[in-house]
Write a protein that holds these residues in place. Structure first.
Motif, PDB file in Angstrom:
ATOM      1  N   LYS A   1       0.813  -1.214   0.000  1.00 22.57           N
ATOM      2  CA  LYS A   1       0.000   0.000   0.000  1.00 22.57           C
ATOM      3  C   LYS A   1       0.855   1.276   0.000  1.00 22.57           C
ATOM      4  CE  LYS A   1      -3.879  -2.159  -0.038  1.00 22.57           C
ATOM      5  NZ  LYS A   1      -4.777  -2.084  -1.222  1.00 22.57           N
ATOM      6  N   GLY A   2       2.134   1.112  -0.255  1.00 26.70           N
ATOM      7  CA  GLY A   2       3.001   2.273  -0.405  1.00 26.70           C
ATOM      8  C   GLY A   2       3.600   2.832   0.864  1.00 26.70           C
ATOM      9  N   HIS A   3       3.518   2.078   1.968  1.00 29.19           N
ATOM     10  CA  HIS A   3       4.076   2.550   3.235  1.00 29.19           C
ATOM     11  C   HIS A   3       5.492   2.000   3.431  1.00 29.19           C
ATOM     12  CE1 HIS A   3       0.147   4.075   4.227  1.00 29.19           C
ATOM     13  NE2 HIS A   3      -0.396   2.871   4.161  1.00 29.19           N
ATOM     14  N   ASP A   4       6.355   2.813   4.025  1.00 26.17           N
ATOM     15  CA  ASP A   4       7.707   2.375   4.385  1.00 26.17           C
ATOM     16  C   ASP A   4       7.684   1.884   5.826  1.00 26.17           C
ATOM     17  OD1 ASP A   4       8.825   3.127   1.935  1.00 26.17           O
ATOM     18  OD2 ASP A   4       9.060   5.191   2.604  1.00 26.17           O
ATOM     19  N   CYS A   5       8.245   0.699   6.062  1.00 25.25           N
ATOM     20  CA  CYS A   5       8.195   0.115   7.401  1.00 25.25           C
ATOM     21  C   CYS A   5       9.567  -0.401   7.810  1.00 25.25           C
ATOM     22  CB  CYS A   5       7.165  -1.021   7.448  1.00 25.25           C
ATOM     23  SG  CYS A   5       7.058  -1.842   9.050  1.00 25.25           S
ATOM     24  N   ASP A   6      10.093   0.132   8.919  1.00 27.36           N
ATOM     25  CA  ASP A   6      11.321  -0.371   9.519  1.00 27.36           C
ATOM     26  C   ASP A   6      10.941  -1.316  10.656  1.00 27.36           C
ATOM     27  OD1 ASP A   6      12.792   1.253   7.843  1.00 27.36           O
ATOM     28  OD2 ASP A   6      12.950   2.881   9.303  1.00 27.36           O
ATOM     29  N   SER A   7      11.579  -2.486  10.688  1.00 27.43           N
ATOM     30  CA  SER A   7      11.246  -3.496  11.693  1.00 27.43           C
ATOM     31  C   SER A   7      12.368  -3.629  12.715  1.00 27.43           C
ATOM     32  CB  SER A   7      11.001  -4.844  11.011  1.00 27.43           C
ATOM     33  OG  SER A   7      10.734  -5.843  11.967  1.00 27.43           O
ATOM     34  N   PHE A   8      11.992  -3.823  13.985  1.00 27.85           N
ATOM     35  CA  PHE A   8      12.945  -3.961  15.080  1.00 27.85           C
ATOM     36  C   PHE A   8      12.532  -5.138  15.956  1.00 27.85           C
ATOM     37  CE2 PHE A   8      12.507   0.404  13.764  1.00 27.85           C
ATOM     38  CZ  PHE A   8      13.823   0.789  13.519  1.00 27.85           C
ATOM     39  N   ALA A   9      13.537  -5.907  16.407  1.00 31.81           N
ATOM     40  CA  ALA A   9      13.256  -7.145  17.152  1.00 31.81           C
ATOM     41  C   ALA A   9      13.340  -6.969  18.654  1.00 31.81           C
ATOM     42  CB  ALA A   9      14.220  -8.245  16.706  1.00 31.81           C
ATOM     43  N   THR A  10      13.872  -5.845  19.125  1.00 26.63           N
ATOM     44  CA  THR A  10      13.971  -5.611  20.566  1.00 26.63           C
ATOM     45  C   THR A  10      13.427  -4.236  20.913  1.00 26.63           C
ATOM     46  OG1 THR A  10      16.175  -4.592  20.492  1.00 26.63           O
ATOM     47  CG2 THR A  10      16.072  -7.006  20.651  1.00 26.63           C
ATOM     48  N   GLY A  11      13.018  -4.100  22.175  1.00 22.61           N
ATOM     49  CA  GLY A  11      12.500  -2.823  22.625  1.00 22.61           C
ATOM     50  C   GLY A  11      13.540  -1.724  22.584  1.00 22.61           C
ATOM     51  N   GLN A  12      14.770  -2.049  22.956  1.00 22.52           N
ATOM     52  CA  GLN A  12      15.819  -1.042  22.979  1.00 22.52           C
ATOM     53  C   GLN A  12      16.139  -0.515  21.582  1.00 22.52           C
ATOM     54  OE1 GLN A  12      17.120   0.551  25.431  1.00 22.52           O
ATOM     55  NE2 GLN A  12      16.163  -0.617  27.071  1.00 22.52           N
ATOM     56  N   SER A  13      16.245  -1.407  20.603  1.00 20.55           N
ATOM     57  CA  SER A  13      16.540  -0.955  19.241  1.00 20.55           C
ATOM     58  C   SER A  13      15.375  -0.145  18.677  1.00 20.55           C
ATOM     59  CB  SER A  13      16.847  -2.148  18.334  1.00 20.55           C
ATOM     60  OG  SER A  13      15.733  -3.024  18.243  1.00 20.55           O
ATOM     61  N   PHE A  14      14.164  -0.549  19.017  1.00 18.81           N
ATOM     62  CA  PHE A  14      12.965   0.171  18.577  1.00 18.81           C
ATOM     63  C   PHE A  14      12.952   1.581  19.161  1.00 18.81           C
ATOM     64  CE2 PHE A  14       8.554   1.462  19.166  1.00 18.81           C
ATOM     65  CZ  PHE A  14       7.984   1.203  17.922  1.00 18.81           C
ATOM     66  N   LEU A  15      13.184   1.697  20.466  1.00 20.73           N
ATOM     67  CA  LEU A  15      13.182   3.008  21.113  1.00 20.73           C
ATOM     68  C   LEU A  15      14.290   3.899  20.566  1.00 20.73           C
ATOM     69  CD1 LEU A  15      12.452   2.019  24.829  1.00 20.73           C
ATOM     70  CD2 LEU A  15      10.979   3.366  23.318  1.00 20.73           C
ATOM     71  N   GLY A  16      15.463   3.304  20.336  1.00 18.08           N
ATOM     72  CA  GLY A  16      16.567   4.085  19.798  1.00 18.08           C
ATOM     73  C   GLY A  16      16.226   4.715  18.469  1.00 18.08           C
ATOM     74  N   ALA A  17      15.432   3.999  17.664  1.00 17.83           N
ATOM     75  CA  ALA A  17      15.036   4.528  16.359  1.00 17.83           C
ATOM     76  C   ALA A  17      13.902   5.540  16.477  1.00 17.83           C
ATOM     77  CB  ALA A  17      14.621   3.384  15.437  1.00 17.83           C
ATOM     78  N   VAL A  18      12.856   5.178  17.197  1.00 12.47           N
ATOM     79  CA  VAL A  18      11.656   6.020  17.266  1.00 12.47           C
ATOM     80  C   VAL A  18      11.942   7.358  17.942  1.00 12.47           C
ATOM     81  CG1 VAL A  18       9.348   6.196  18.281  1.00 12.47           C
ATOM     82  CG2 VAL A  18      10.053   4.090  17.146  1.00 12.47           C
ATOM     83  N   LEU A  19      12.824   7.359  18.930  1.00 12.83           N
ATOM     84  CA  LEU A  19      13.106   8.591  19.655  1.00 12.83           C
ATOM     85  C   LEU A  19      14.040   9.529  18.896  1.00 12.83           C
ATOM     86  CD1 LEU A  19      13.482   7.219  23.306  1.00 12.83           C
ATOM     87  CD2 LEU A  19      11.476   8.244  22.214  1.00 12.83           C
ATOM     88  N   HIS A  20      14.666   9.064  17.800  1.00 10.18           N
ATOM     89  CA  HIS A  20      15.607   9.904  17.079  1.00 10.18           C
ATOM     90  C   HIS A  20      15.288  10.038  15.588  1.00 10.18           C
ATOM     91  CE1 HIS A  20      17.906   8.884  20.731  1.00 10.18           C
ATOM     92  NE2 HIS A  20      18.418  10.063  20.567  1.00 10.18           N
ATOM     93  N   ARG A  21      14.373   9.235  15.093  1.00 12.24           N
ATOM     94  CA  ARG A  21      14.001   9.341  13.694  1.00 12.24           C
ATOM     95  C   ARG A  21      12.556   9.828  13.607  1.00 12.24           C
ATOM     96  NH1 ARG A  21      16.225   3.378  11.788  1.00 12.24           N
ATOM     97  NH2 ARG A  21      18.295   3.553  12.789  1.00 12.24           N
ATOM     98  N   SER A  22      12.076   9.956  12.404  1.00  4.31           N
ATOM     99  CA  SER A  22      10.744  10.510  12.195  1.00  4.31           C
ATOM    100  C   SER A  22       9.798   9.440  11.649  1.00  4.31           C
ATOM    101  CB  SER A  22      10.827  11.679  11.211  1.00  4.31           C
ATOM    102  OG  SER A  22       9.561  12.251  11.021  1.00  4.31           O
ATOM    103  N   TYR A  23       8.848   9.028  12.470  1.00  2.00           N
ATOM    104  CA  TYR A  23       7.841   8.051  12.058  1.00  2.00           C
ATOM    105  C   TYR A  23       6.444   8.639  12.217  1.00  2.00           C
ATOM    106  CZ  TYR A  23      11.549   4.556  12.041  1.00  2.00           C
ATOM    107  OH  TYR A  23      12.702   3.861  11.765  1.00  2.00           O
ATOM    108  N   ASP A  24       5.530   8.165  11.369  1.00  2.00           N
ATOM    109  CA  ASP A  24       4.155   8.641  11.416  1.00  2.00           C
ATOM    110  C   ASP A  24       3.263   7.752  12.270  1.00  2.00           C
ATOM    111  OD1 ASP A  24       4.596  10.769   9.438  1.00  2.00           O
ATOM    112  OD2 ASP A  24       4.877   9.109   8.042  1.00  2.00           O
ATOM    113  N   LEU A  25       3.696   6.512  12.518  1.00  2.00           N
ATOM    114  CA  LEU A  25       2.875   5.561  13.258  1.00  2.00           C
ATOM    115  C   LEU A  25       3.767   4.426  13.735  1.00  2.00           C
ATOM    116  CD1 LEU A  25      -0.677   4.389  12.440  1.00  2.00           C
ATOM    117  CD2 LEU A  25       1.085   2.625  12.569  1.00  2.00           C
ATOM    118  N   ILE A  26       3.411   3.814  14.873  1.00  2.00           N
ATOM    119  CA  ILE A  26       4.163   2.660  15.370  1.00  2.00           C
ATOM    120  C   ILE A  26       3.223   1.477  15.579  1.00  2.00           C
ATOM    121  CG2 ILE A  26       5.984   4.026  16.425  1.00  2.00           C
ATOM    122  CD1 ILE A  26       4.650   3.686  19.126  1.00  2.00           C
ATOM    123  N   ILE A  27       3.755   0.274  15.319  1.00  2.00           N
ATOM    124  CA  ILE A  27       3.030  -0.980  15.542  1.00  2.00           C
ATOM    125  C   ILE A  27       3.836  -1.803  16.534  1.00  2.00           C
ATOM    126  CG2 ILE A  27       2.114  -3.083  14.490  1.00  2.00           C
ATOM    127  CD1 ILE A  27       1.935  -1.584  11.839  1.00  2.00           C
TER     128      ILE A  27
END
Length: 242
Positions: free
Chosen positions: A23-49
């Motif tokens: 559907k044209g969405h870009d999705c970065d996947s993370f396997a741990t909470g720490q790696s996920f937080l490191g990305a979300v808190l410093h990059r720009s995302y429109d939504l999290i799953i």
């Protein structure tokens, strides 16, 4: 949309990414909470799953971290095998906006995501956006302050619009480089700081006009609305606008 996915099962993550990519969405996947937080808190995302059960912490803990550190209501969806009423209530109380049970059903997942996107950005289809005394015309790409046309470059306009659309949210330099300049997030540049300093002067962003651009030490910037009784400039405001 740019979406961050927390999912420790590789096949599940690939399946969800494929649904979103179709559907044209870009999705970065993370396997741990720490790696996920490191990305979300410093990059720009429109939504999290978020999955609930992951190796290093729970999805609930991850969401609480996001809500407390970003001070911004990024839309959050839980996608998990836990589907009891108690679990659903727990997730919603922690700040989730929606809750889906695995396995992911493509049409439902996409419909829920699009509904959340519409609710989180109800002005996305408007041509003219009004923020206090500022009027932003997205088609003509001009900004008026108290009815007077401001002199801005194209990049000034893009940066201003992004700030207003994300007011109250901490925007790191990496986020701004990605979303406004389209540059790789690992580039070390003073471009953001230079533009922000100039923008403060050109826009007239000060308490008298109802907003301030606050510098967050070693992290980035945040556009804040000023209440009517907060009309006195702080030392930081005076220094920034000097």
């Amino acid at each position: 949309m740019r979406i961050a996915l927390l999912e420790d099962e590789h096949e599940q993550a690939q399946h969800i990414q494929a649904i979103l990519a179709e559907k044209g969405h870009d999705c970065d996947s993370f396997a741990t909470g720490q790696s996920f937080l490191g990305a979300v808190l410093h990059r720009s995302y429109d939504l999290i799953i978020l999955d609930w059960q992951i190796p290093d912490m729970t999805g609930i803990d991850v969401l609480k971290n996001v809500r407390s550190q970003l001070n911004w209501s990024i839309p959050a969806v839980f996608l998990t095998q836990r589907d009891s009423e108690v679990d659903i209530v727990c997730a919603l109380d922690a700040g989730a906006d929606d809750y889906l049970s695995k396995p992911a059903r493509a049409a439902e997942l996409i419909a829920r995501i699009h509904a959340l996107a519409r609710r989180s950005n109800p002005d996305s289809d408007k041509e003219v956006l009004v923020y206090g005394p500022f009027e932003v015309n997205t088609r003509q790409r001009v900004i008026l302050l108290h009815g007077e046309l401001l002199t801005l470059t194209d990049k000034d306009f893009d940066l201003t619009l992004f700030l207003f659309q994300n007011q109250g949210r901490l925007l790191t330099r990496e986020m701004l480089l990605e979303r406004v300049w389209g540059l790789a997030r690992d580039i070390n540049t003073r471009t953001v700081d230079t533009h922000m300093s100039r923008l403060r002067r050109r826009l007239g962003v000060n308490p008298e006009n109802g907003f301030r651009i606050k510098t967050i030490y070693q992290r980035g910037y945040r556009l804040e609305a000023i209440r009517a009784n907060e009309t006195t400039e702080t030392n930081e405001d005076r220094a920034a606008n000097a």
